[in-house]
Design an enzyme around this catalytic site. Structure first.
Site, PDB file in Angstrom:
ATOM      1  N   ASP A  38       0.826  -1.212   0.000  1.00 44.45           N
ATOM      2  CA  ASP A  38       0.000   0.000   0.000  1.00 44.45           C
ATOM      3  C   ASP A  38       0.860   1.262   0.000  1.00 44.45           C
ATOM      4  OD1 ASP A  38       1.076  -0.003   2.503  1.00 44.45           O
ATOM      5  OD2 ASP A  38      -0.821   0.274   3.567  1.00 44.45           O
ATOM      6  N   HIS A 246      23.076   2.791 -19.997  1.00 41.51           N
ATOM      7  CA  HIS A 246      22.220   3.203 -18.880  1.00 41.51           C
ATOM      8  C   HIS A 246      22.579   2.460 -17.604  1.00 41.51           C
ATOM      9  CE1 HIS A 246      18.851   5.032 -21.579  1.00 41.51           C
ATOM     10  NE2 HIS A 246      19.922   5.781 -21.489  1.00 41.51           N
ATOM     11  N   ASP A 263      26.504  10.324 -15.403  1.00 47.55           N
ATOM     12  CA  ASP A 263      25.464  11.032 -16.157  1.00 47.55           C
ATOM     13  C   ASP A 263      24.341  11.258 -15.163  1.00 47.55           C
ATOM     14  OD1 ASP A 263      23.327  11.852 -17.713  1.00 47.55           O
ATOM     15  OD2 ASP A 263      23.645  10.370 -19.289  1.00 47.55           O
ATOM     16  N   ASP A 274      20.766  17.812 -17.217  1.00 49.38           N
ATOM     17  CA  ASP A 274      21.255  16.528 -17.727  1.00 49.38           C
ATOM     18  C   ASP A 274      22.724  16.710 -18.103  1.00 49.38           C
ATOM     19  OD1 ASP A 274      21.537  14.060 -18.907  1.00 49.38           O
ATOM     20  OD2 ASP A 274      20.170  14.431 -20.576  1.00 49.38           O
ATOM     21  N   HIS A 357      24.448   6.164 -29.852  1.00 51.44           N
ATOM     22  CA  HIS A 357      23.282   6.993 -29.489  1.00 51.44           C
ATOM     23  C   HIS A 357      23.333   8.319 -30.217  1.00 51.44           C
ATOM     24  CE1 HIS A 357      25.684   9.451 -26.659  1.00 51.44           C
ATOM     25  NE2 HIS A 357      26.212   8.322 -26.207  1.00 51.44           N
ATOM     26  N   HIS A 361      19.100  15.897 -27.369  1.00 55.79           N
ATOM     27  CA  HIS A 361      17.630  15.841 -27.319  1.00 55.79           C
ATOM     28  C   HIS A 361      17.143  17.133 -26.696  1.00 55.79           C
ATOM     29  CE1 HIS A 361      18.189  14.867 -23.020  1.00 55.79           C
ATOM     30  NE2 HIS A 361      19.126  14.036 -23.418  1.00 55.79           N
ATOM     31  N   HIS A 368      13.969  14.010 -21.509  1.00 55.08           N
ATOM     32  CA  HIS A 368      13.807  13.939 -22.968  1.00 55.08           C
ATOM     33  C   HIS A 368      12.520  14.702 -23.227  1.00 55.08           C
ATOM     34  CE1 HIS A 368      16.340   9.993 -22.979  1.00 55.08           C
ATOM     35  NE2 HIS A 368      17.061  11.077 -22.769  1.00 55.08           N
ATOM     36  N   GLU A 408      25.805  15.696 -26.340  1.00 51.48           N
ATOM     37  CA  GLU A 408      26.339  14.596 -25.541  1.00 51.48           C
ATOM     38  C   GLU A 408      27.008  13.495 -26.358  1.00 51.48           C
ATOM     39  OE1 GLU A 408      23.243  11.992 -23.842  1.00 51.48           O
ATOM     40  OE2 GLU A 408      21.802  13.538 -24.355  1.00 51.48           O
ATOM     41  N   TYR A 412      32.454   4.354 -26.667  1.00 50.17           N
ATOM     42  CA  TYR A 412      32.332   3.222 -25.740  1.00 50.17           C
ATOM     43  C   TYR A 412      33.049   2.041 -26.389  1.00 50.17           C
ATOM     44  CZ  TYR A 412      28.713   6.568 -24.626  1.00 50.17           C
ATOM     45  OH  TYR A 412      28.045   7.744 -24.365  1.00 50.17           O
ATOM     46  N   ARG A 429      31.511   9.830 -22.013  1.00 52.92           N
ATOM     47  CA  ARG A 429      30.452  10.709 -22.537  1.00 52.92           C
ATOM     48  C   ARG A 429      30.649  12.082 -21.897  1.00 52.92           C
ATOM     49  NH1 ARG A 429      26.683   7.607 -22.041  1.00 52.92           N
ATOM     50  NH2 ARG A 429      25.554   8.101 -20.126  1.00 52.92           N
ATOM     51  N   GLU A 431      28.496  15.641 -21.672  1.00 47.73           N
ATOM     52  CA  GLU A 431      27.154  16.152 -21.967  1.00 47.73           C
ATOM     53  C   GLU A 431      26.933  17.483 -21.275  1.00 47.73           C
ATOM     54  OE1 GLU A 431      23.950  13.634 -20.546  1.00 47.73           O
ATOM     55  OE2 GLU A 431      22.528  14.650 -21.863  1.00 47.73           O
TER      56      GLU A 431
HETATM   57  N1  GLY Z   1      20.590  10.943 -19.089  1.00 48.74           N
HETATM   58  C1  GLY Z   1      19.892  10.507 -20.219  1.00 48.74           C
HETATM   59  C2  GLY Z   1      20.373  11.177 -21.407  1.00 48.74           C
HETATM   60  O1  GLY Z   1      21.463  11.703 -21.400  1.00 48.74           O
HETATM   61  O2  GLY Z   1      19.702  11.276 -22.392  1.00 48.74           O
HETATM   62 MN    MN Z   2      20.876  13.564 -22.308  1.00 48.79          MN
HETATM   63 MN    MN Z   3      22.447  12.393 -19.650  1.00 49.40          MN
END
Ligand code: GLY
Ligand code: MN
Ligand code: MN
Length: 462
Positions: A38, A246, A263, A274, A357, A361, A368, A408, A412, A429, A431
């Site tokens: 609950d 991820h 990240d 982000d 990727h 975005h 996103h 970003e 890898y 990465r 970003e």
């Molecule tokens: N943290 C998710 C992205 O960079 O899109």
């Molecule tokens: Mn991102």
């Molecule tokens: Mn990110």
């Protein structure tokens, strides 16, 4: 005096509704979600609802008419419930507090909505956002049709998403101010995480720092500076874990000589940030790490340069992929005799083995964020698709001032016999969050070092 943002946004949406045929929009907040037993997940408002109302309580719904009249349904202020859930605004106080024209107890939704819907030609709801009214809406529409005597013809059920998404895509001054503050908090959290690792490994060069310890440093900084918490699950990846895009912060051990990819971004007043940074656990990049880091940073620099009003959102990706592909060829991760030159690598999509990727975005209330990525008014053209093939579709959308994008790029490198061993298990990465401004873009997330020398200096000085 400036009109408060929520009123201004409702007025703008009403204008857009009127221009699209009129009617009424129904925008509920997010439903409560059960976690287990609950026990509920902490409530987080619906992004569209909050954008238009500024109201944080669960069990609420906004109705907006094309003539500009707004109605809020919310919980009645209730002394008994308030003992458990805290004070509630209630429909009596809502018009004054929120600037809505009318307010009703949420319990009257089933009675009043079919009535209101029976008077209009178009009923607008968010087709792609799950909400607490999804189950009830077909019944309300059926009752409204009976009541209106319009038979099966009306009211017509239409998707509100594109109308509000277009508004949310261009951030106003209030939103950019909030996003700037969110990015500053996240940058401070990244700087704290770097400092923590540097200190731990300076004190004991043989130490293993767990990913979750670093996550705790991020959360500490988010909360102590007033952010709600993370805007999405924090990624903290030690060494080769960074090759899992991820990878959630877990018990992974970070040791001297490895890179750490973080990240993570906070949510502040309903807005996400982000940021990704990749730093050496002990504060010193090895040669191969630095080599690939420099390639990713150069890719981000060209992505930044490609982000300005009038350029296309996809231009940043194309520019970044060119630099990454060249770097992969230069450093022997892609063999020239097999893959050809940089144009051939881009055309074949061979780079996707190391960069799978997109480069950015929309960013806003959702990490996103909403908003069309294509310029649907322009004719479809043959172009590279996301998976390294070709596709015929509308070109990427042109950037405008007030849009916020992430930039970003990454690389890898999974171990493989045809890849120089020195690069195995390196995942990088970088970003940042960019606001499109006249002539270019402004990076609002740079209060944490990004140049490799600056990262090393920061980690050794603190
Ligand atoms: N943290 C998710 C992205 O960079 O899109
Ligand atoms: Mn991102
Ligand atoms: Mn990110």
């Amino acid at each position: 005096m400036r009109t408060p943002p929520f009123r201004r946004r409702r007025a703008e949406l009403a204008r857009r509704l009127a221009a699209a045929g009129g009617g009424m929009a129904i925008v509920p907040t997010a439903p409560m979600q059960m976690r287990n037993g609950d026990n509920e997940h902490p409530f987080r408002h619906g992004s569209h609802f909050h954008y238009l109302s500024g109201f944080d309580e669960p069990h609420s719904c906004l109705v907006l008419h094309a003539d500009g009249c707004s109605e809020l349904f919310c919980h009645a202020a209730n002394a008994e419930r308030s003992v458990w859930e805290g004070p509630m605004l209630g429909p009596e106080a809502a018009p004054q507090a929120l600037g809505v024209d009318l307010a009703w107890p949420i319990e009257r939704l089933d009675e009043l909505l079919p009535e209101l819907m029976g008077r209009v030609r178009n009923v607008w709801t968010l087709f792609t956002v799950p909400s607490a009214i999804d189950q009830r809406l077909p019944g309300w529409l059926a009752r409204a049709r009976t009541r209106a005597g319009l038979g099966a013809e009306g009211p017509v059920h239409r998707d509100l998403g594109p109308l509000v998404d277009e508004m949310r895509l261009i951030k106003d001054a209030d939103e950019i101010d909030t996003m700037r503050r969110a990015a500053a908090i996240s940058a401070a959290a990244h700087a704290r995480a770097m400092r923590y690792c540097g200190q731990r490994l300076r004190a004991d060069p043989a130490a293993a720092v767990r990913e979750y310890e670093i996550e705790a440093e991020l959360l500490h900084e988010f909360r102590r500076r007033g952010a709600t918490g993370p805007a999405y699950g924090s990624i903290v990846a030690a060494g080769g874990n960074a090759c899992v895009l991820h990878h959630a912060a877990g018990p992974g051990e970070l040791r001297a000589g490895q890179l750490c990819l973080v990240d993570a971004g906070c949510e502040l007043d309903g807005y996400a940030s982000d940021i990704s940074r990749t730093f050496p656990a002990d504060g010193r990049f090895t040669g191969p790490q630095r080599t690939l880091y420099d390639v990713v940073l150069a890719a981000q620099q060209v992505a930044v340069a490609a982000t300005r009003p009038g350029s296309r959102q996809r231009d940043a990706h194309e520019a970044a992929v060119r630099v990454l592909s060249q770097g992969l060829l230069d450093h022997g991760l892609l063999a020239r005799d097999r893959h050809g030159d940089v144009d051939a690598v881009m055309a074949s999509g061979a780079y996707r083995r190391f960069y799978m990727h997109d480069t950015g975005h929309w960013l806003g209330r959702d990490v996103h964020d909403v908003g069309e990525y294509l310029s649907l008014q322009e004719p479809a053209v043959d172009q590279p698709d996301f998976r390294g093939g070709r596709v015929v579709r509308a070109p990427s959308r042109r950037l405008e001032c007030g849009m916020v994008v992430t930039l970003e790029p990454g690389l890898y490198v999974q171990p493989a016999p045809d890849v120089p061993e020195a690069f195995w298990n390196i995942g990088i990465r970088i970003e940042d969050d960019a606001v499109v401004v006249p002539g270019g873009c402004e990076l609002i997330s740079r209060a944490v070092p990004v140049e490799p020398d600056a990262i090393e200096a920061w980690m050794s000085a603190h």
